[in-house]
Design an enzyme around this catalytic site. Structure first.
Site, PDB file in Angstrom:
ATOM      1  N   PHE A 118     -40.059 -34.430 -18.360  1.00 52.29           N
ATOM      2  CA  PHE A 118     -41.014 -33.678 -17.873  1.00 52.29           C
ATOM      3  C   PHE A 118     -41.082 -34.059 -16.324  1.00 52.29           C
ATOM      4  CE2 PHE A 118     -45.011 -31.987 -20.184  1.00 52.29           C
ATOM      5  CZ  PHE A 118     -44.248 -31.171 -21.115  1.00 52.29           C
ATOM      6  N   GLN A 231     -56.197 -29.757 -10.949  1.00 50.69           N
ATOM      7  CA  GLN A 231     -54.835 -29.239 -11.259  1.00 50.69           C
ATOM      8  C   GLN A 231     -54.547 -27.726 -11.367  1.00 50.69           C
ATOM      9  OE1 GLN A 231     -52.167 -31.026 -14.769  1.00 50.69           O
ATOM     10  NE2 GLN A 231     -51.294 -31.851 -12.797  1.00 50.69           N
ATOM     11  N   HIS A 233     -51.386 -25.441 -12.692  1.00 51.67           N
ATOM     12  CA  HIS A 233     -50.207 -25.673 -13.250  1.00 51.67           C
ATOM     13  C   HIS A 233     -49.298 -24.516 -12.476  1.00 51.67           C
ATOM     14  CE1 HIS A 233     -46.987 -25.849 -16.513  1.00 51.67           C
ATOM     15  NE2 HIS A 233     -47.768 -26.658 -16.944  1.00 51.67           N
ATOM     16  N   LEU A 243     -50.799 -20.523 -20.461  1.00 54.50           N
ATOM     17  CA  LEU A 243     -49.786 -21.368 -20.133  1.00 54.50           C
ATOM     18  C   LEU A 243     -48.193 -20.913 -20.416  1.00 54.50           C
ATOM     19  CD1 LEU A 243     -49.456 -24.196 -18.592  1.00 54.50           C
ATOM     20  CD2 LEU A 243     -49.399 -25.045 -20.940  1.00 54.50           C
ATOM     21  N   GLU A 246     -44.626 -26.641 -19.378  1.00 55.46           N
ATOM     22  CA  GLU A 246     -43.637 -27.542 -18.612  1.00 55.46           C
ATOM     23  C   GLU A 246     -42.300 -27.792 -19.135  1.00 55.46           C
ATOM     24  OE1 GLU A 246     -45.441 -30.145 -15.572  1.00 55.46           O
ATOM     25  OE2 GLU A 246     -44.279 -31.432 -16.416  1.00 55.46           O
ATOM     26  N   ARG A 277     -46.445 -31.502 -10.806  1.00 56.71           N
ATOM     27  CA  ARG A 277     -47.036 -30.142 -10.803  1.00 56.71           C
ATOM     28  C   ARG A 277     -47.778 -29.667  -9.438  1.00 56.71           C
ATOM     29  NH1 ARG A 277     -49.805 -30.504 -16.760  1.00 56.71           N
ATOM     30  NH2 ARG A 277     -47.842 -30.054 -17.945  1.00 56.71           N
ATOM     31  N   HIS A 346     -55.604 -25.682 -14.357  1.00 58.20           N
ATOM     32  CA  HIS A 346     -55.148 -26.106 -15.926  1.00 58.20           C
ATOM     33  C   HIS A 346     -55.812 -27.315 -16.380  1.00 58.20           C
ATOM     34  CE1 HIS A 346     -52.402 -26.712 -18.932  1.00 58.20           C
ATOM     35  NE2 HIS A 346     -51.942 -28.030 -18.460  1.00 58.20           N
ATOM     36  N   ARG A 381     -52.168 -35.392 -12.199  1.00 55.04           N
ATOM     37  CA  ARG A 381     -51.931 -35.851 -13.491  1.00 55.04           C
ATOM     38  C   ARG A 381     -50.586 -35.347 -13.719  1.00 55.04           C
ATOM     39  NH1 ARG A 381     -51.419 -33.555 -18.860  1.00 55.04           N
ATOM     40  NH2 ARG A 381     -52.300 -31.506 -18.151  1.00 55.04           N
TER      41      ARG A 381
END
Ligand SMILES: Cc1cc2nc3c(=O)[nH]c(=O)nc-3n(C[C@H](O)[C@H](O)[C@H](O)COP(=O)(O)OP(=O)(O)OC[C@H]3O[C@@H](n4cnc5c(N)ncnc54)[C@H](O)[C@@H]3O)c2cc1C
Length: 570
Positions: A118, A231, A233, A243, A246, A277, A346, A381
């Site tokens: 990730f 955040q 995304h 979404l 990821e 991100r 996000h 994050r």
């Protein structure tokens, strides 16, 4: 009237984990939730949850300390390092607990829990169940809640916290079905109301992820922390902003511009598509702004997420939900065609200010999950750390609340406290349902969404944010003259959205003020007029407190244990 020791507001992962732990500590627990728990946004989580299990051969040297370092570097050094260390150390135990409770994680060939790479992580550390991880974990915890006979008040929306002289005593809630206001007496309350993504328009969040939960605590005297860190995304489908996990890039997907270039080569040559991100979102936006994306007048431009080379079998096994979303909402099959994507709001890094025991400044009031800010995510994050946070700090909130209640010697308020609070809310609802204003609440909501999308987005400037602040203040004035649709409070969604909107407006004010004040670029907060991180002046958390004149800001230094701030390179 309902009564309990510990009342948990919210039935997502943080709320259910907190309820299970408070119950285990011998408390009488109620979960109250405006949605049935398993409809919470947690159930939409796709990609996975981080823990240094070291199951993947490429991650055999992984451990909690490396997980902590990646998290702190990812946070652009704003996370409180003691809280991060607690989270990463607790991670493996919580994952194995879920496994023992029957959570159907995807497996590697040797039968162990599989782990995928990730963004921003040094090793493949993300445990997953295909691309439906949140759904699986939520069902698993819900089973435990049922097994433990924990009472659930479902489709009850909390409209106010009852606080007297800085101590929390319960809540007033709207039973959405009967339309009645109900008072619930509790010795401790745990807020687990999720993120406030729907202050923005282009968001991957459920429409129910609003700022109201954060506002309830803010109105009750608990400050909000670091709200300016929002955040975006990198990969949400154009126009709809649903979404694309990821996990698509974790499994090997590429980002490609209209010239067929894998442009991440320019921005993060070592991590490429798996940079954190904030960096990937800015890179995509830069490609679009500089004309190398595809133009689209409606959605504002996009690039391609290409997973075709993963092959049909892997896509069907590892990313079936992503494929379904593409088929249903774009009419294309990602096995054959690249996916048009753009960044979208996000995650809310900021939230109700808590310490590492999940306690707020108000006695008896705790918070955990996305509505809280401990802070473990700082300015950005890492993917997979949020599901983990809900479990670790949900548990700590349940345990802390139980300890607090066990230590109370006696009830410390008079009956009038509850009755007065109930009357005040009755008056408020009556007014909101019957006032003869002219302003359309949905229009105010849309204007708030547009303002934040356009003026407090991925790239920020003083001029834009000043306009945003003026606009938010104007919308707050308009809210006073709102025109309700009807007076019946039963299943009155107009009233429910008006209540949500009031919370959104106040929380948005804290967000914009914090962003305007922070004269640096750090993590997701990227300013075109202050392009560098400034540790000398800004290695500190923004604390926003409610006052009659609106949000008042102050600051608190970030906690450093052993990871000295360095320049972030990937
Ligand atoms: C599409 C999507 C995919 C994601 N994928 C991942 C991922 O793969 N990995 C990861 O780590 N993170 C992921 N995240 C983030 C993560 O899912 C969330 O941060 C996390 O699940 C939030 O959990 P929560 O328990 O704090 O809140 P939620 O699950 O949002 O639950 C909030 C609860 O509060 C209740 N509530 C709210 N207000 C009130 C009120 N006033 N009165 C009563 N009840 C109220 C709601 O009914 C709900 O039950 C994803 C997020 C999204 C949107």
């Amino acid at each position: 009237m309902h009564k309990c020791n510990v009342l948990v507001v919210g039935g997502g992962l943080a709320g259910l984990q907190a309820a299970i732990d408070a119950k285990e500590a011998g408390m009488d627990v109620i979960v109250i939730s405006k949605l049935h728990p398993i409809r919470s946004h947690s159930g939409a989580a796709q990609g996975g949850v981080n823990a240094s299990l070291a199951n993947n051969p490429a991650g055999k040297d992984d451990n909690a300390e490396r997980h902590a370092f990646d998290t702190i570097k990812g946070s652009d050094y704003l996370a409180d390092q003691d809280a991060v260390e607690i989270m990463t150390a607790a991670a493996p135990g919580l994952i194995y607990q879920l496994e023992h409770w029957g959570c159907p994680f995807s497996r590697s060939e040797d039968g162990r829990i599989a782990q995928r790479p990730f963004g921003g992580a040094g090793f493949p550390r993300t445990c997953f169940g295909a691309d439906k991880t949140g759904h699986y974990i939520l069902q698993t915890l819900y089973e435990q809640v049922v097994k433990n006979n924990i009472q659930i008040l479902s489709e009850w929306m909390v409209v106010s916290l009852i606080v007297d002289e800085g101590v929390c005593h319960g809540v007033v809630a709207l039973d959405m079905q009967t339309g009645r206001l109900e008072t619930i007496e509790a010795q401790a309350i745990i807020m687990a109301t999720g993120g406030g993504g729907r202050m923005y328009g282009r968001s991957s969040n459920a429409f129910t992820s609003t700022g109201l939960g954060m506002a309830l605590a803010y109105w009750a005297g608990a400050p909000l922390k670091d709200m300016e860190f929002v955040q975006f995304h990198p990969t949400t489908i154009i126009g709809k902003n649903i979404l694309m996990t990821e996990g698509c890039r974790g499994e090997g997907g590429h980002l490609v511009n209209k010239n067929k270039e894998r442009f991440m080569q320019k921005y993060a040559p070592s991590k490429m598509e798996l940079a954190p991100r904030d960096i990937v979102s800015r890179s995509i936006q830069t490609e679009i702004n500089e004309g190398r994306g595809f133009s689209d007048p409606v959605s504002g431009g996009f690039v391609h997420l290409d997973i075709r080379h993963l092959g049909s079998a892997k896509i069907k096994e590892r990313l079936p939900g992503v494929r379904d979303i593409c088929l249903d909402f774009l009419g294309l099959d990602p096995i054959d065609e690249p996916i048009p994507i753009q960044p979208g709001q996000h995650y809310t890094m900021g939230g109700i200010d808590t310490n590492k025991d999940a306690a707020t400044e108000v006695k008896g009031l705790y918070a955990a999950g996305e509505c809280a800010c401990v802070s473990v995510h700082g300015a950005n994050r890492l993917g997979g750390n949020s599901l983990l946070e809900t479990l670790v700090f949900g548990r700590r909130a349940g345990q802390s609340a139980a300890k607090y209640v066990a230590g109370l010697s006696d009830r410390i308020f008079t009956k009038n406290t509850l009755a007065d609070a109930h009357k005040r809310q009755e008056f408020r609802l009556n007014k909101l349902c019957r006032q003869s204003g002219t302003k359309n609440p949905y229009q105010i909501r849309d204007e708030l969404n547009l303002t934040l999308d356009d003026k407090v987005g991925i790239y920020r400037t003083e001029a834009d944010m000043k306009k945003a602040l003026t606009k938010v203040k104007k919308l707050k004035q308009q809210f006073e003259k709102i025109k309700p649709a009807g007076t019946d409070t039963r299943l009155n969604y107009n009233l429910i959205w008006i209540l949500e909107l009031e919370g959104n407006l106040d929380v948005a004010e804290v967000l914009v003020k914090g962003a305007l004040a922070r004269q640096e670029s750090r993590g997701s907060h990227s300013r075109l007029d202050f392009t560098k991180r400034d540790d000398g002046n800004w290695l500190k958390h923004t604390i926003g407190k409610s006052s009659k004149e609106g949000a008042v800001l102050s600051y608190r230094p970030a906690k450093i244990t052993k990871y000295q701030p360095q320049e972030r390179k990937y």
